[in-house]
Design an enzyme around this catalytic site. Structure first.
Site, short mmCIF file in Angstrom:
data_model
loop_
_atom_site.label_atom_id
_atom_site.label_comp_id
_atom_site.label_asym_id
_atom_site.label_seq_id
_atom_site.Cartn_x
_atom_site.Cartn_y
_atom_site.Cartn_z
N ARG A 118 32.43 32.28 36.10
CA ARG A 118 31.39 31.47 36.76
C ARG A 118 30.25 31.11 35.80
NH1 ARG A 118 33.13 34.42 41.45
NH2 ARG A 118 33.63 32.98 43.14
N HIS A 160 38.53 39.17 30.04
CA HIS A 160 39.94 39.18 30.46
C HIS A 160 40.84 39.64 29.30
CE1 HIS A 160 38.47 35.81 33.26
NE2 HIS A 160 38.83 36.77 34.07
N MET A 192 41.74 35.22 37.78
CA MET A 192 41.68 33.90 38.41
C MET A 192 41.54 32.82 37.33
SD MET A 192 39.87 34.32 42.08
CE MET A 192 38.19 34.30 41.53
N GLN A 200 35.48 45.90 43.88
CA GLN A 200 36.89 45.46 43.91
C GLN A 200 37.79 46.55 43.34
OE1 GLN A 200 38.49 41.39 42.85
NE2 GLN A 200 38.69 42.38 40.87
N HIS A 253 38.10 34.52 29.52
CA HIS A 253 37.08 34.82 28.52
C HIS A 253 37.44 36.15 27.87
CE1 HIS A 253 35.62 37.55 31.59
NE2 HIS A 253 35.43 36.54 32.43
N GLY A 280 38.62 45.20 35.90
CA GLY A 280 37.34 45.37 35.24
C GLY A 280 36.31 46.04 36.14
N GLN A 281 35.48 46.89 35.54
CA GLN A 281 34.39 47.50 36.30
C GLN A 281 33.30 46.48 36.61
OE1 GLN A 281 33.28 50.82 33.82
NE2 GLN A 281 35.14 51.95 34.34
#
Ligand code: AMP
Length: 282
Positions: free
Chosen positions: A188, A37, A30, A154, A34, A148-149
């Site tokens: 976030r 990612h 999204m 998800q 950072h 990602g874990q």
């Protein structure tokens, strides 16, 4: 590095890339990129000939419009970061209008795995995730997609979906990348005040304490959850939403870590910023 804004343009590139005999690895994000990612993108490069990174703040997966509006969108800086990385062949950054035109009405409905934890606290969240991930995969047509874990549930939901719907894409999970003090990297985090940022380390501190206790012999889920919760409770700027200890495969609550591993998941608020983290123990 190519940049595409519509599913059609993304698909044309993917079809040509595949026709040229090259494999594609995708990293859906999204944005507000950072090092977490970028670590996924670097791993993607080791898995395929080409890498597509998508940037799309998906309105369908937000259950609060305030959270959706406040979500950071530094698209120019993100594109610079992708270019600087030197391994990303294409960025897919569709507009909301291209993703969800006026007559849009079809969704992917996840099952039981999506009903608990985040699903319970964020109704509709995973239906938004499975729908957008399906659309992103249909556009980029990757051989492998990296998740990602950090977003443990998800990953489980997407993996289940890809298997259930015979999507023909390998779903790979990568370990959580953390700041030096242990805080899980997250887009976030940039919304935190300096005081909240300092406080937010209480989540990972609690999880590490629980992991150590488990390694030292504590296998009771309640005791491990209490350790994680205590760390968050000790921080005046934090408000715990939940801590749960679950079976990593089924996401069902467990009473003991043995004989299987368990995953401890935490959600907590710092002002109006909600952070999640988790740790596999055992
Ligand atoms: P997001 O942009 O937050 O939706 O995340 C995009 C992808 O990056 C998801 O698969 C996340 O699980 C993954 N991700 C986010 N933060 C981290 C992190 N700190 N370490 C590893 N992967 C991450």
């Amino acid at each position: 590095m190519a940049v595409f804004a519509t599913p059609k343009d993304m698909q044309a590139w993917s079809i040509a890339t595949r026709a040229a005999g090259k494999t594609i690895a995708m990293v859906p994000t999204m944005g507000a990129l950072h090092d977490g990612h970028l670590t996924l993108a670097r791993f993607a490069k080791s898995k395929a000939d080409t890498v597509v990174l998508s940037i799309f703040v998906n309105p369908l997966q937000f259950n609060s419009s305030a959270d959706f509006s406040a979500y950071p969108r530094p698209i120019d800086a993100d594109l610079d970061m992708c270019r600087a990385e030197g391994i990303i062949d294409a960025v897919y950054a569709p507009t909301a209008a291209a993703m969800y035109p006026p007559m849009f009405q079809t969704h992917v409905e996840p099952g039981l795995l999506a009903s608990k934890l985040e699903g319970e606290h964020r109704p509709g969240h995973f239906r938004g995730v499975t729908t957008v991930v399906t659309k992103l995969l249909n556009a980029a047509k990757p051989d492998v997609a990296i998740f990602g874990q950090k977003d443990f549930q998800q990953l489980a939901v997407v993996r289940r979906m890809a298997a259930d719907l015979d999507m023909g894409v390998e779903i790979v999970g990568m370990p959580t990348v953390r700041e030096e003090d242990g805080l899980a990297m997250s887009s976030r985090n940039r919304r935190l005040t300096p005081e909240q940022r300092a406080a937010a380390v209480c989540i990972s501190k609690g999880l590490f304490a629980a992991r150590e206790a488990c390694a030292a012999g504590e296998k009771g889920a309640e005791a491990l959850a209490a350790l994680a919760a205590k760390s968050v409770a000790s921080e005046p700027l934090a408000r715990l939403e939940y801590v749960e200890v679950v079976d990593p495969d089924t996401l069902e609550k467990v009473h003991y870590v043995v004989p299987n591993k368990a995953c401890i998941l935490v959600a907590a608020w710092f002002g109006d910023v909600r952070l999640i983290d988790n740790m596999v123990v055992g």
